[in-house]
Design a protein around this motif. Structure first.
Motif, short mmCIF file in Angstrom:
data_model
loop_
_atom_site.label_atom_id
_atom_site.label_comp_id
_atom_site.label_asym_id
_atom_site.label_seq_id
_atom_site.Cartn_x
_atom_site.Cartn_y
_atom_site.Cartn_z
N GLY A 1 0.86 -1.18 0.00
CA GLY A 1 0.00 0.00 0.00
C GLY A 1 0.90 1.22 0.00
O GLY A 1 1.78 1.37 -0.83
N ASN B 1 1.92 -2.01 -4.71
CA ASN B 1 0.49 -1.73 -4.82
C ASN B 1 0.09 -1.80 -6.29
O ASN B 1 0.93 -2.07 -7.16
CB ASN B 1 0.14 -0.38 -4.19
CG ASN B 1 0.99 0.76 -4.72
OD1 ASN B 1 1.06 0.96 -5.93
ND2 ASN B 1 1.64 1.50 -3.83
N ARG B 2 -1.16 -1.51 -6.56
CA ARG B 2 -1.67 -1.62 -7.93
C ARG B 2 -1.33 -0.41 -8.79
O ARG B 2 -1.61 -0.40 -9.99
CB ARG B 2 -3.19 -1.83 -7.90
CG ARG B 2 -3.60 -3.15 -7.29
CD ARG B 2 -5.11 -3.28 -7.19
NE ARG B 2 -5.67 -2.27 -6.28
CZ ARG B 2 -6.96 -2.11 -6.04
NH1 ARG B 2 -7.85 -2.89 -6.65
NH2 ARG B 2 -7.39 -1.18 -5.21
N ASP C 1 -0.88 -6.99 -7.90
CA ASP C 1 -2.12 -7.20 -7.16
C ASP C 1 -1.88 -8.26 -6.10
O ASP C 1 -1.23 -9.27 -6.36
CB ASP C 1 -3.23 -7.63 -8.11
CG ASP C 1 -4.61 -7.51 -7.48
OD1 ASP C 1 -4.84 -8.11 -6.41
OD2 ASP C 1 -5.45 -6.79 -8.05
N ARG C 2 -2.44 -8.04 -4.92
CA ARG C 2 -2.24 -9.00 -3.83
C ARG C 2 -2.87 -10.35 -4.14
O ARG C 2 -2.45 -11.37 -3.59
CB ARG C 2 -2.80 -8.45 -2.54
CG ARG C 2 -2.06 -7.20 -2.08
CD ARG C 2 -2.38 -6.87 -0.65
NE ARG C 2 -1.94 -7.92 0.25
CZ ARG C 2 -1.53 -7.71 1.51
NH1 ARG C 2 -1.47 -6.47 1.97
NH2 ARG C 2 -1.17 -8.70 2.27
N SER D 1 -2.42 -2.83 3.58
CA SER D 1 -3.53 -3.11 2.66
C SER D 1 -4.09 -4.52 2.80
O SER D 1 -4.71 -5.04 1.88
CB SER D 1 -3.08 -2.89 1.21
OG SER D 1 -2.01 -3.76 0.87
#
Length: 297
Positions: A7, A31-32, A49-50, A68
């Protein structure tokens, strides 16, 4: 130290990265790349992406700060990828983990919420927020052992953060502060800068375990008076606004959640600034042209 922040580009995460950079740490963001992508231009970024954290399959870090982690499936995937390649993992959890919402003075050993039978681990709903945080804490402890810390906070107040933002906005513009909760409602919050510093402290010093990262308990009426004291001639508080921004029951059934004991966190290094300083800085931040973000609920 080499730090990986999951994040890190909004709300509390911004403070974490700012604090880490100010202390001279080498920061990597994962993060994205959708929220404030131009923030921290000098920091290394891994976009991913997680739900598919293969982008984290290489590299090693001294510490990870997870800002996140919501879906249980995603946290499990991230933990599996990072298990042997980081020295310490600090997880941003929540005071929503506790099963008892009435009893004052709860410590980190108070009973936690169970995982509902048949609940999905790959889909987020607000009713699963607390149980998901509990489940994530558990799986991270199982994965990292005493290399894991969980930080439980509630309202987080300060620049970039939505909590109490309507109060800061009102005071900055000479408007009445609005509060839909009862004046006697107990409440705890923490300044985002103090929380960020604590997250960084636990990570860099590899301190394990859960912590109630909360400030002292005030009633909302007392806290409102403190906030009003930072501006000249404040308007009276509107205790019956049209919009409910606090979402707290008036029957006392959630009072214990905001009377937690923070002794363990204070002993581990948590420091807290006065409520008036937080209020004054938030008002100044709004005066500088900033707009408080909308709350997530």
């Amino acid at each position: 130290m080499r730090l990986l922040v999951l994040g890190g580009t909004k709300n509390l995460g911004r403070h974490v990265v700012e604090a880490a950079l100010a202390d001279g740490h080498e920061v990597t963001l994962f993060n994205r790349g959708r929220t404030n992508p131009a923030l921290f231009p000098s920091v290394r970024r891994i976009v991913g992406d997680r739900a598919a954290p293969e982008a984290l399959a290489t590299g090693e870090w001294d510490g990870v700060i997870d800002m996140s982690g919501f879906l249980v499936r995603d946290v499990a995937l991230t933990a599996a990828v990072l298990r042997d390649r980081c020295e310490h993992y600090t997880y941003m959890s929540s005071i929503a983990v506790y099963a008892d919402r009435i009893t004052p003075g709860m410590t980190e050993t108070a009973p936690l919420l169970p995982w509902p039978d048949g609940a999905p681990e790959d889909h987020f709903t607000m009713d699963l927020y607390g149980p998901s945080k509990v489940r994530n804490e558990s799986l991270l402890t199982a994965t990292f052992g005493d290399r894991a810390a969980a930080v439980r906070s509630g309202f987080v107040v300060g620049p970039y953060n939505p909590d109490f933002g309507n109060w800061g906005w009102a005071l900055a513009h000479g408007l009445p502060m609005e509060c839909s909760a009862r004046p006697g409602q107990p409440v705890q919050y923490i300044d985002a800068r103090d929380l960020a510093a604590f997250l960084l402290h636990l990570t860099t010093r590899r301190v394990p375990g859960p912590f109630n990262a909360v400030g002292p308990t005030h009633t909302l009426a007392d806290l409102a008076a403190v906030w009003q004291s930072v501006v000249p001639d404040p308007k009276p508080v509107d205790w019956s606004p049209a919009v409910d921004r606090f979402h707290l029951p008036h029957d006392g059934s959630n009072d214990g959640t905001f009377q937690l004991t923070n002794t363990r966190a204070r002993a581990a290094g948590l420091t807290l600034r006065p409520a008036a300083e937080t209020a004054r800085d938030y008002v100044a931040w709004v005066h500088d042209g900033n707009i408080p973000p909308e709350p997530p609920h």
